[in-house]
Design a protein around this motif. Structure first.
Motif, PDB file in Angstrom:
ATOM      1  N   LEU A 188      50.255  37.463  54.978  1.00 21.09           N
ATOM      2  CA  LEU A 188      49.178  36.493  54.787  1.00 21.09           C
ATOM      3  C   LEU A 188      47.902  37.175  54.310  1.00 21.09           C
ATOM      4  N   LEU A 189      47.625  38.378  54.830  1.00 22.47           N
ATOM      5  CA  LEU A 189      46.478  39.142  54.347  1.00 22.47           C
ATOM      6  C   LEU A 189      46.596  39.418  52.857  1.00 22.47           C
ATOM      7  N   MET A 190      47.792  39.770  52.403  1.00 19.20           N
ATOM      8  CA  MET A 190      48.008  40.034  50.982  1.00 19.20           C
ATOM      9  C   MET A 190      47.652  38.805  50.150  1.00 19.20           C
ATOM     10  N   TRP A 191      48.099  37.625  50.604  1.00 17.44           N
ATOM     11  CA  TRP A 191      47.841  36.407  49.835  1.00 17.44           C
ATOM     12  C   TRP A 191      46.374  35.982  49.917  1.00 17.44           C
ATOM     13  N   VAL A 192      45.788  36.031  51.113  1.00 17.52           N
ATOM     14  CA  VAL A 192      44.393  35.624  51.270  1.00 17.52           C
ATOM     15  C   VAL A 192      43.465  36.547  50.491  1.00 17.52           C
ATOM     16  N   LEU A 193      43.664  37.868  50.625  1.00 14.37           N
ATOM     17  CA  LEU A 193      42.818  38.816  49.907  1.00 14.37           C
ATOM     18  C   LEU A 193      43.073  38.751  48.403  1.00 14.37           C
ATOM     19  N   GLY A 194      44.323  38.524  48.004  1.00 16.11           N
ATOM     20  CA  GLY A 194      44.612  38.352  46.582  1.00 16.11           C
ATOM     21  C   GLY A 194      43.870  37.155  46.012  1.00 16.11           C
ATOM     22  N   HIS A 195      43.825  36.076  46.790  1.00 16.16           N
ATOM     23  CA  HIS A 195      43.090  34.877  46.399  1.00 16.16           C
ATOM     24  C   HIS A 195      41.592  35.178  46.268  1.00 16.16           C
ATOM     25  N   GLU A 196      41.026  35.851  47.273  1.00 19.39           N
ATOM     26  CA  GLU A 196      39.593  36.168  47.236  1.00 19.39           C
ATOM     27  C   GLU A 196      39.259  37.154  46.123  1.00 19.39           C
ATOM     28  N   LEU A 197      40.144  38.116  45.872  1.00 14.83           N
ATOM     29  CA  LEU A 197      39.928  39.031  44.743  1.00 14.83           C
ATOM     30  C   LEU A 197      39.889  38.256  43.431  1.00 14.83           C
ATOM     31  N   GLY A 198      40.699  37.184  43.363  1.00 13.13           N
ATOM     32  CA  GLY A 198      40.669  36.335  42.176  1.00 13.13           C
ATOM     33  C   GLY A 198      39.298  35.731  41.962  1.00 13.13           C
ATOM     34  N   HIS A 199      38.661  35.243  43.035  1.00 13.27           N
ATOM     35  CA  HIS A 199      37.313  34.689  42.907  1.00 13.27           C
ATOM     36  C   HIS A 199      36.330  35.749  42.404  1.00 13.27           C
ATOM     37  N   VAL A 200      36.481  36.992  42.896  1.00 16.06           N
ATOM     38  CA  VAL A 200      35.582  38.075  42.479  1.00 16.06           C
ATOM     39  C   VAL A 200      35.799  38.426  41.008  1.00 16.06           C
ATOM     40  N   VAL A 201      37.054  38.670  40.629  1.00 16.39           N
ATOM     41  CA  VAL A 201      37.364  39.079  39.254  1.00 16.39           C
ATOM     42  C   VAL A 201      37.008  37.976  38.261  1.00 16.39           C
ATOM     43  N   LEU A 202      37.254  36.722  38.638  1.00 20.89           N
ATOM     44  CA  LEU A 202      36.993  35.592  37.746  1.00 20.89           C
ATOM     45  C   LEU A 202      35.540  35.117  37.816  1.00 20.89           C
ATOM     46  N   LEU A 253      42.694  26.879  42.329  1.00 18.48           N
ATOM     47  CA  LEU A 253      44.003  27.065  41.711  1.00 18.48           C
ATOM     48  C   LEU A 253      44.014  28.307  40.827  1.00 18.48           C
ATOM     49  N   GLU A 254      42.891  28.598  40.164  1.00 18.61           N
ATOM     50  CA  GLU A 254      42.787  29.826  39.368  1.00 18.61           C
ATOM     51  C   GLU A 254      42.902  31.056  40.271  1.00 18.61           C
ATOM     52  N   ALA A 255      42.250  30.990  41.438  1.00 20.39           N
ATOM     53  CA  ALA A 255      42.322  32.103  42.386  1.00 20.39           C
ATOM     54  C   ALA A 255      43.729  32.244  42.946  1.00 20.39           C
ATOM     55  N   ASP A 256      44.417  31.117  43.185  1.00 21.18           N
ATOM     56  CA  ASP A 256      45.810  31.166  43.633  1.00 21.18           C
ATOM     57  C   ASP A 256      46.680  31.856  42.581  1.00 21.18           C
ATOM     58  N   SER A 257      46.460  31.524  41.311  1.00 23.01           N
ATOM     59  CA  SER A 257      47.240  32.136  40.230  1.00 23.01           C
ATOM     60  C   SER A 257      46.979  33.631  40.167  1.00 23.01           C
ATOM     61  N   TYR A 258      45.714  34.031  40.401  1.00 27.05           N
ATOM     62  CA  TYR A 258      45.409  35.460  40.388  1.00 27.05           C
ATOM     63  C   TYR A 258      46.105  36.175  41.538  1.00 27.05           C
TER      64      TYR A 258
END
Length: 328
Positions: free
Chosen positions: A162-176, A201-206
């Motif tokens: 879950l950490l992988m998915w949550v942090l991946g999502h938040e990293l998407g917000h940062v990168v985008l 949804l963009e952050a989910d895709s990231y």
């Protein structure tokens, strides 16, 4: 959290004070007299210096998202967890994201409770790990067992994925560069905010990009998503018996729901928090299966489940997800 020692200088009337965290505070008075206000400034400076000196050094992490999760797991109950500087490979080079993770049940400082927040402007993610445990319990991922050791092992594995998915999502917000974004605040009428949902949804895709698709990711990453999705569908279809099954739910493996012709809709009531979670996790399964070995199996089944989703609008009508998210 500090990025390094900072020199400070204060003046109060004819009084001058200079501070540096790695040295002592030095004070001088032009008139030769220390006032009570000046003494308060000295005390404040000393406290600041001690705080700076006692903060644990930052941890540098690079590599895949599971390496980042593995660096955070040992800090789960820490009273004073260190900052993590995560080196993320992006198209423009090496992006350093500051991650402040803590468990609000144990840490002496916690900014956002029960939430993970990303700031694209500051390249910062602030995350309460207690939220992860709450998600595990909310989704009823760990059933009752007489084996406490097995339960603990499963919780640790769910924490990691879950950490992988949550942090991946938040990293998407940062990168985008989405600005300030909350993981745990998409609820209620926001499910009908097409513009707001677009960024989520963009952050989910990231997150799929950094975790990997169904063929390239760690197997545990998608077994967790599958467990969560099945739990959410079961909760929507069997609200009175959840987490147990009901007669409306078939027994099977993989993504479990009634996909026979004429199957009833999967209705997500607005009265519960996070009515969009079912849709978002189903979408992650669908997107992760595209152009993979699972496209003709999991990809098709998850798409069928998405088409069965209905949500309750503000007027109490049940409408399709596509209609709910259509720009107004």
């Amino acid at each position: 959290m500090s990025g390094g020692p900072i020199s400070s200088k204060f003046t109060f009337g004819d009084f001058a004070l200079s501070c540096h965290p790695e040295s002592r505070c030095k004070a001088r008075s032009i008139s030769g007299h220390l006032t009570s206000a000046a003494l308060l400034i000295i005390i404040a400076c000393l406290i600041s210096s001690v705080t700076e000196a006692n903060e644990p050094p930052a941890i540098e992490v690079s590599g895949t998202i599971d390496k980042l999760a593995d660096a955070i797991l040992p800090l789960w109950t820490s009273r004073d967890p260190p900052v993590i500087l995560y080196h993320l490979k992006v198209d423009s080079g090496d992006l350093v994201v500051t991650i402040e993770s803590y468990n609000s049940l144990f840490a002496k400082r916690s900014l956002y409770k029960e939430n993970c927040v990303a700031s694209g402007w500051e390249k910062l993610i602030d995350c309460d790990l207690h939220m992860i445990d709450n998600l595990i319990d909310r989704f009823a991922l760990i059933g009752r067992s007489t084996n406490d050791r097995s339960q603990t092992a499963r919780r640790v594995e769910y924490r990691r994925t879950l950490l992988m998915w949550v942090l991946g999502h938040e990293l998407g917000h940062v990168v985008l560069k989405h600005g300030l974004s909350d993981y745990d605040e998409i609820k209620g009428m926001h499910v009908f905010d097409a513009a707001g949902q677009a960024k989520e949804l963009e952050a989910d895709s990231y997150s799929i990009k950094v975790v990997g698709n169904i063929d390239t990711a760690l197997p545990s990453a998608y077994s967790t998503i599958l467990d969560i999705t099945n739990a959410l569908v079961r909760k929507a279809v069997c609200p009175k018996t959840f987490p147990k099954l009901c007669s409306a739910m078939p027994i099977g493996v993989g993504l479990i729901f009634d996909y026979t012709p004429g199957a009833q809709s999967i209705r997500v009531a607005m009265t519960g928090s996070h009515p969009d979670y079912v849709a978002r996790f189903l979408r992650i399964l669908y997107e992760s299966a595209r152009a993979t070995s699972q496209e003709s199996s999991l990809g098709i089944v998850s798409r069928q489940a998405i088409e069965l989703l209905e949500v309750e609008d503000s007027a109490g009508r049940w409408i399709s997800l596509n209609e709910a998210l259509a720009p107004k």
